[in-house]
Design an enzyme around this catalytic site. Structure first.
Site, mmCIF file in Angstrom:
data_model
loop_
_atom_site.group_PDB
_atom_site.id
_atom_site.type_symbol
_atom_site.label_atom_id
_atom_site.label_comp_id
_atom_site.label_asym_id
_atom_site.label_seq_id
_atom_site.Cartn_x
_atom_site.Cartn_y
_atom_site.Cartn_z
ATOM 1 C CE1 TYR A 91 103.155 -17.126 61.085
ATOM 2 C CE2 TYR A 91 102.249 -18.033 62.930
ATOM 3 C CZ TYR A 91 103.059 -17.197 62.606
ATOM 4 O OH TYR A 91 104.419 -17.197 63.610
ATOM 5 C CB CYS A 103 98.232 -21.632 83.870
ATOM 6 S SG CYS A 103 98.056 -20.426 82.857
ATOM 7 N NE ARG A 112 98.276 -15.616 74.980
ATOM 8 C CZ ARG A 112 98.404 -16.678 74.273
ATOM 9 N NH1 ARG A 112 98.599 -17.635 75.009
ATOM 10 N NH2 ARG A 112 99.025 -16.557 72.738
ATOM 11 C CG ASP A 308 106.016 -15.163 68.698
ATOM 12 O OD1 ASP A 308 105.742 -14.790 67.292
ATOM 13 O OD2 ASP A 308 105.424 -15.813 68.985
HETATM 14 C C1 LIG Z 1 103.161 -19.745 67.788
HETATM 15 C C2 LIG Z 1 101.993 -20.064 66.868
HETATM 16 C C3 LIG Z 1 101.153 -20.478 66.499
HETATM 17 C C4 LIG Z 1 101.196 -21.672 66.025
HETATM 18 O O1 LIG Z 1 102.825 -22.092 64.847
HETATM 19 P P1 LIG Z 1 103.369 -23.237 64.187
HETATM 20 O O2 LIG Z 1 104.567 -22.722 63.967
HETATM 21 O O3 LIG Z 1 102.666 -23.784 63.484
HETATM 22 O O4 LIG Z 1 103.254 -24.671 65.849
HETATM 23 C C5 LIG Z 1 100.030 -19.674 65.782
HETATM 24 N N1 LIG Z 1 98.867 -18.947 65.730
HETATM 25 C C6 LIG Z 1 100.347 -17.499 66.386
HETATM 26 C C7 LIG Z 1 99.496 -16.343 66.651
HETATM 27 C C8 LIG Z 1 101.222 -17.914 66.813
HETATM 28 O O5 LIG Z 1 102.301 -17.818 67.842
HETATM 29 S S1 SF4 Z 2 103.261 -19.760 80.192
HETATM 30 FE FE1 SF4 Z 2 101.639 -18.635 80.495
HETATM 31 S S2 SF4 Z 2 100.074 -20.192 80.013
HETATM 32 FE FE2 SF4 Z 2 101.631 -20.845 80.007
HETATM 33 S S3 SF4 Z 2 101.147 -22.634 81.668
HETATM 34 FE FE3 SF4 Z 2 102.862 -20.728 82.166
HETATM 35 S S4 SF4 Z 2 101.161 -18.754 82.858
HETATM 36 FE FE4 SF4 Z 2 99.966 -20.194 81.930
#
Ligand SMILES: *Cc1c(COP(=O)(O)O)cnc(C)c1O
Ligand code: SF4
Length: 347
Positions: A91, A103, A112, A308
């Protein structure tokens, strides 16, 4: 070593230990862990009531993670959206800074999971310097989200140094922390940490509770310390099959969150990350849950349900179909299921 570091060091990382504890065959678990690491903090392990429960499913490796499906390693195209290592810039005005590769507990459904907890994610001082200089040279960036991994696994001094360097960039107006430690390692939220954080406002924190059983007294105390330090707290939940995919569970979760001063922010539909297919629900499941929340609970407790979009196209809000017909008058569906004509604006 401080108490939280002792707790982290005592986390379960060897499938053999887990297998002994629950009389399982360790071999199938080992195969999974070779690809996707396991770590379960003592606090989170203590929340398991029995094999297969909602806590277990989130942290115990499952052979289904190795089943090849039509999913992809990097569905959000984060690598393509990364102008320099450790930055994801999708963004215009906000970026993710992957500040830490580890983590306190590795979630089996992590977006990820291709790299979290793996050596390549550890990152070097050189990469961090590159990331910071990218931010310095990109004036459009107003909002930096520290993510990972979990940025609160950085030691206090390193985190403070990073926050200080971000704060020294004039166009960075706000900083957000994305951290699951209030849930998985509440010992990390010390008074010392909070005293440090409060020097860097405006600083927000989004945490990640998925199930009402995670709302422990320890997690509540961690959130209280953060909120008392002036950090507005939000929560991002992932909708997980067999964990939190019913309205009563989600109702209990969002009510419990408001009680500990955490505002539900996003409910994420599972994305198409390889190795997570067994967690995915239908979109209708999420829509029905959000519709069931609307009305019975405070509006503050209703998260945005989002997906997403694959290929790095960004978050798409998913909303129950309240608009049955546009035009004049518009036909709306009320939360109770009745229809209502609404005097829509005539162009
Ligand atoms: C979700 C996300 C954000 C933050 O998004 P908000 O809607 O402002 O919370 C920013 N960058 C990436 C790549 C994201 O996936
Ligand atoms: S979702 Fe992924 S980045 Fe988030 S706490 Fe769990 S392992 Fe860590």
């Amino acid at each position: 070593m401080s108490e939280w570091q002792r707790q982290l060091a005592a986390a379960l990382t060897d499938p053999g230990d887990l297998a002994r504890r629950y009389q399982l065959d360790p071999e199938p678990l080992r195969a999974v862990v070779e690809r996707y690491p396991m770590r379960i903090s003592p606090h989170y392990l203590g929340l398991i009531q029995g094999p297969g429960d909602a806590i277990w499913k989130q942290c115990v490796p499952d052979p289904r993670e190795l089943v090849a499906t039509d999913e992809v390693l990097d569905p959000l195209d984060e690598e393509r959206l990364s102008p320099v290592p450790r930055i994801v810039h999708r963004y215009p005005d906000r970026v993710l800074l992957l500040a830490c590769g580890e983590c306190a507990t590795y979630c089996r459904f992590c977006t990820r999971k291709r790299k979290v907890g793996c050596p390549a994610m550890a990152g070097t001082a050189e990469e961090l310097a590159q990331a910071l200089s990218y931010l310095e040279n990109t004036p459009a960036v107003r909002d930096v989200i520290l993510s990972g991994g979990d940025p609160l696994l950085l030691e206090d001094d390193r985190l403070e140094d990073l926050l200080r360097r971000l704060r020294s960039i004039p166009h960075v107006e706000m900083i957000r922390l994305g951290s699951r430690v209030p849930v998985t390692l509440p010992e990390r939220i010390t008074d010392r940490l909070c005293a440090m954080l409060r020097e860097f406002h405006p600083l927000y924190l989004n945490t990640h509770f998925n199930h009402p059983r995670e709302l422990t007294p320890e997690a509540a105390a961690a959130c209280r310390r953060l909120a008392d330090a002036g950090l507005p707290l939000g929560n991002q939940t992932v909708l997980l099959r067999g964990v939190n995919d019913t309205a009563p569970t989600m109702l209990e979760l969002v009510r419990g969150l408001l009680k500990i001063r955490v505002r539900p922010y996003y409910l994420h539909h599972m994305d198409l990350t390889s190795g997570t297919g067994h967690f995915r629900t239908r979109i209708e499941t999420g829509l029905n849950i959000v519709a069931a929340l609307r009305g019975p609970v405070s509006g503050l407790a209703v998260p945005h349900y989002v997906i997403d979009a694959p290929g790095g196209k960004g978050k798409i809000p998913l909303q129950p179909e309240y608009l049955l017909r546009g035009g004049h008058p518009a036909l709306l569906r009320t939360p109770g299921g009745a229809t209502l004509e609404f005097p829509n604006r005539v162009e």
